[in-house]
Write a protein that holds these residues in place. Structure first.
Motif, PDB file in Angstrom:
ATOM      1  N   GLN A 285       0.814  -1.214   0.000  1.00 31.44           N
ATOM      2  CA  GLN A 285       0.000   0.000   0.000  1.00 31.44           C
ATOM      3  C   GLN A 285       0.852   1.270   0.000  1.00 31.44           C
ATOM      4  N   PHE A 286       1.987   1.267   0.712  1.00 26.36           N
ATOM      5  CA  PHE A 286       2.788   2.486   0.781  1.00 26.36           C
ATOM      6  C   PHE A 286       3.365   2.859  -0.591  1.00 26.36           C
ATOM      7  N   ARG A 287       3.531   1.878  -1.459  1.00 27.46           N
ATOM      8  CA  ARG A 287       3.961   2.207  -2.820  1.00 27.46           C
ATOM      9  C   ARG A 287       2.800   2.766  -3.636  1.00 27.46           C
ATOM     10  N   LEU A 288       1.619   2.251  -3.429  1.00 26.84           N
ATOM     11  CA  LEU A 288       0.462   2.669  -4.219  1.00 26.84           C
ATOM     12  C   LEU A 288       0.077   4.117  -3.967  1.00 26.84           C
ATOM     13  N   VAL A 289       0.342   4.621  -2.773  1.00 27.40           N
ATOM     14  CA  VAL A 289      -0.027   6.010  -2.463  1.00 27.40           C
ATOM     15  C   VAL A 289       1.095   6.993  -2.772  1.00 27.40           C
ATOM     16  N   ALA A 290       2.289   6.500  -3.079  1.00 31.00           N
ATOM     17  CA  ALA A 290       3.431   7.379  -3.336  1.00 31.00           C
ATOM     18  C   ALA A 290       3.357   7.981  -4.732  1.00 31.00           C
ATOM     19  N   ASP A 291       3.926   9.174  -4.901  1.00 26.92           N
ATOM     20  CA  ASP A 291       3.961   9.808  -6.223  1.00 26.92           C
ATOM     21  C   ASP A 291       5.357   9.761  -6.834  1.00 26.92           C
ATOM     22  N   VAL A 292       6.269   9.049  -6.178  1.00 29.36           N
ATOM     23  CA  VAL A 292       7.618   8.822  -6.700  1.00 29.36           C
ATOM     24  C   VAL A 292       7.907   7.329  -6.635  1.00 29.36           C
TER      25      VAL A 292
ATOM     26  N   MET B 295       4.515   7.530   4.210  1.00 28.30           N
ATOM     27  CA  MET B 295       5.156   7.127   5.463  1.00 28.30           C
ATOM     28  C   MET B 295       4.129   6.643   6.483  1.00 28.30           C
ATOM     29  N   SER B 296       2.925   7.171   6.431  1.00 26.54           N
ATOM     30  CA  SER B 296       1.855   6.678   7.310  1.00 26.54           C
ATOM     31  C   SER B 296       1.518   5.235   6.957  1.00 26.54           C
ATOM     32  N   ALA B 297       1.442   4.954   5.649  1.00 18.55           N
ATOM     33  CA  ALA B 297       1.161   3.588   5.203  1.00 18.55           C
ATOM     34  C   ALA B 297       2.320   2.649   5.538  1.00 18.55           C
ATOM     35  N   TYR B 298       3.534   3.160   5.460  1.00 20.07           N
ATOM     36  CA  TYR B 298       4.709   2.338   5.795  1.00 20.07           C
ATOM     37  C   TYR B 298       4.736   2.033   7.288  1.00 20.07           C
ATOM     38  N   ASN B 299       4.277   2.981   8.081  1.00 21.99           N
ATOM     39  CA  ASN B 299       4.190   2.771   9.521  1.00 21.99           C
ATOM     40  C   ASN B 299       3.282   1.586   9.825  1.00 21.99           C
ATOM     41  N   GLU B 300       2.151   1.516   9.124  1.00 25.26           N
ATOM     42  CA  GLU B 300       1.236   0.379   9.285  1.00 25.26           C
ATOM     43  C   GLU B 300       1.863  -0.906   8.762  1.00 25.26           C
ATOM     44  N   TYR B 301       2.546  -0.805   7.631  1.00 25.74           N
ATOM     45  CA  TYR B 301       3.185  -1.970   7.003  1.00 25.74           C
ATOM     46  C   TYR B 301       4.207  -2.620   7.937  1.00 25.74           C
TER      47      TYR B 301
ATOM     48  N   LYS C 243       3.131  21.890  -6.822  1.00 27.68           N
ATOM     49  CA  LYS C 243       3.604  20.514  -6.989  1.00 27.68           C
ATOM     50  C   LYS C 243       4.410  20.069  -5.774  1.00 27.68           C
ATOM     51  N   HIS C 244       5.168  20.991  -5.206  1.00 23.92           N
ATOM     52  CA  HIS C 244       5.962  20.676  -4.015  1.00 23.92           C
ATOM     53  C   HIS C 244       5.050  20.292  -2.856  1.00 23.92           C
ATOM     54  N   LEU C 245       3.973  21.022  -2.675  1.00 19.99           N
ATOM     55  CA  LEU C 245       3.024  20.726  -1.602  1.00 19.99           C
ATOM     56  C   LEU C 245       2.345  19.378  -1.829  1.00 19.99           C
ATOM     57  N   ILE C 246       1.919  19.121  -3.056  1.00 22.38           N
ATOM     58  CA  ILE C 246       1.268  17.840  -3.369  1.00 22.38           C
ATOM     59  C   ILE C 246       2.211  16.685  -3.093  1.00 22.38           C
ATOM     60  N   HIS C 247       3.470  16.837  -3.512  1.00 20.08           N
ATOM     61  CA  HIS C 247       4.470  15.788  -3.282  1.00 20.08           C
ATOM     62  C   HIS C 247       4.687  15.557  -1.789  1.00 20.08           C
ATOM     63  N   THR C 248       4.772  16.632  -1.018  1.00 23.17           N
ATOM     64  CA  THR C 248       5.023  16.501   0.422  1.00 23.17           C
ATOM     65  C   THR C 248       3.846  15.828   1.122  1.00 23.17           C
ATOM     66  N   ARG C 249       2.635  16.152   0.707  1.00 20.19           N
ATOM     67  CA  ARG C 249       1.464  15.463   1.266  1.00 20.19           C
ATOM     68  C   ARG C 249       1.516  13.972   0.949  1.00 20.19           C
ATOM     69  N   LYS C 250       1.935  13.644  -0.267  1.00 18.20           N
ATOM     70  CA  LYS C 250       2.042  12.246  -0.670  1.00 18.20           C
ATOM     71  C   LYS C 250       3.115  11.516   0.144  1.00 18.20           C
ATOM     72  N   MET C 251       4.183  12.210   0.445  1.00 21.24           N
ATOM     73  CA  MET C 251       5.245  11.607   1.255  1.00 21.24           C
ATOM     74  C   MET C 251       4.735  11.288   2.662  1.00 21.24           C
TER      75      MET C 251
END
Length: 330
Positions: free
Chosen positions: A189-196, A251-257, A239-247
């Protein structure tokens, strides 16, 4: 050597890289190894001469270069390029990465990383120091990681301590193919929500084993090349803000993972988002004290002032806009 089993598959994505791809491919075919390797270079229907240059190298080095040349752009059709066009072709035990506008600088790079993973079965990946270069290839004084690290193994907890500074760049990635292929075919899931693509890849690899770091600089990352992600997002606040929100979401999804075993730098990413949103009142709240530590003293002071006197930021913004307008008109 052509009868030997392929040990390493180099993966390269190219699109409109005619200015750079020749240097990239030269850095591949110049590798000196005691094993056989291949280069899977995918061109996504470039509109310049990138595909022709790739074909030229494939003809010259038929035992090394394996081109995948598209007639229609796959990215624009949201077709997963790795999964659809690259993974089925991989023959190596390991995969190495380098995009079509970057290049390697050490002819022994593959051999060194191959030897490391052969000797360290507990490691899923090997990375090394990378030099940032300008669009024209001239070197800068910037390196990834920015601060010196000792050679050796890095576990998940250790990686998360340096993760927010983007320590390792894609040109240095050398990974166990089976782990990487599973990640591509069945993304968490943490990959699916990432924009990079590179940062969740690192998170996945360190969750599967240690990362081995070599302090030698063996590749170059071309910043702000034509069409690059860094060029598209440079000085683009939205774009910087959108990317930072995605990060933060990643990381929230990775925390669960990882079963909430680690801090995962959530406080830092939350404060980065709030800073870009200019939500000063939220930033000064007690629950954000830990994340605020990442900011400089001057920035923290500015945040505290603006939390009480919001007009200060408005005035500063107007002044900066006026100065920018004067410079552009000069």
């Amino acid at each position: 050597m052509s009868n030997q089993e392929v040990k390493v598959s180099i993966l390269c994505l190219a699109f409109n890289h005619e200015k750079y791809i020749r240097e990239t491919l030269e850095s591949f075919v110049s590798q000196k190894c005691d094993f056989r390797y291949e280069v899977l270079v995918h061109d996504d229907a470039s509109t310049d001469s990138t595909a022709e240059i790739i074909s030229e190298y494939a003809e010259k080095y038929p035992d090394i270069i394996r081109p995948v040349l598209q007639k229609e752009n796959q990215h624009s059709q949201r077709i997963p390029i790795w999964k659809t066009h690259v993974v089925p072709l991989i023959r190596g035990k390991y995969v190495a990465m380098c995009e079509g506008d970057d290049y390697w600088t050490d002819p022994l790079k593959l051999q060194k990383q191959y030897d490391i993973l052969e000797k360290n079965p507990d490691c899923s990946m090997c990375v090394h120091k990378v030099n940032d270069v300008n669009e024209d290839g001239t070197p800068t004084e910037l390196f990834r990681p920015a601060k010196d690290l000792a050679e050796g193994k890095i576990d998940t907890a250790g990686f998360l301590k340096i993760q927010t500074k983007y320590p390792f760049q894609t040109t240095s990635f050398f990974m166990r193919a089976d782990i990487w292929i599973e990640y591509i075919n069945n993304p968490p899931q943490f990959r699916l929500v990432a924009d990079v693509g590179d940062e969740p890849m690192l998170l996945n690899m360190v969750a599967k084993g240690n990362i081995y770091y070599l302090p030698e600089c063996m590749s170059a990352y071309r910043k702000f090349s034509i069409g690059s992600w860094s060029a598209k997002t440079k000085k683009n606040s939205e774009k910087h803000l959108i990317h930072t929100r995605k990060m933060y979401e990643m990381m929230s999804a990775y925390n669960e993972y990882t079963g909430n075993k680690y801090d995962c730098n959530l406080a830092i990413y939350r404060c980065r988002v709030l800073w870009l949103e200019k939500d000063f009142k939220q930033l000064v709240k007690k629950e954000n004290a830990e994340g605020m530590k990442e900011f400089s003293k001057g920035k923290r002071m500015y945040i505290r002032i603006c939390a009480v006197l919001p007009f200060v930021h408005k005035i500063r913004t107007k002044i900066r806009t006026l100065i920018k307008g004067v410079k552009n008109g000069a």
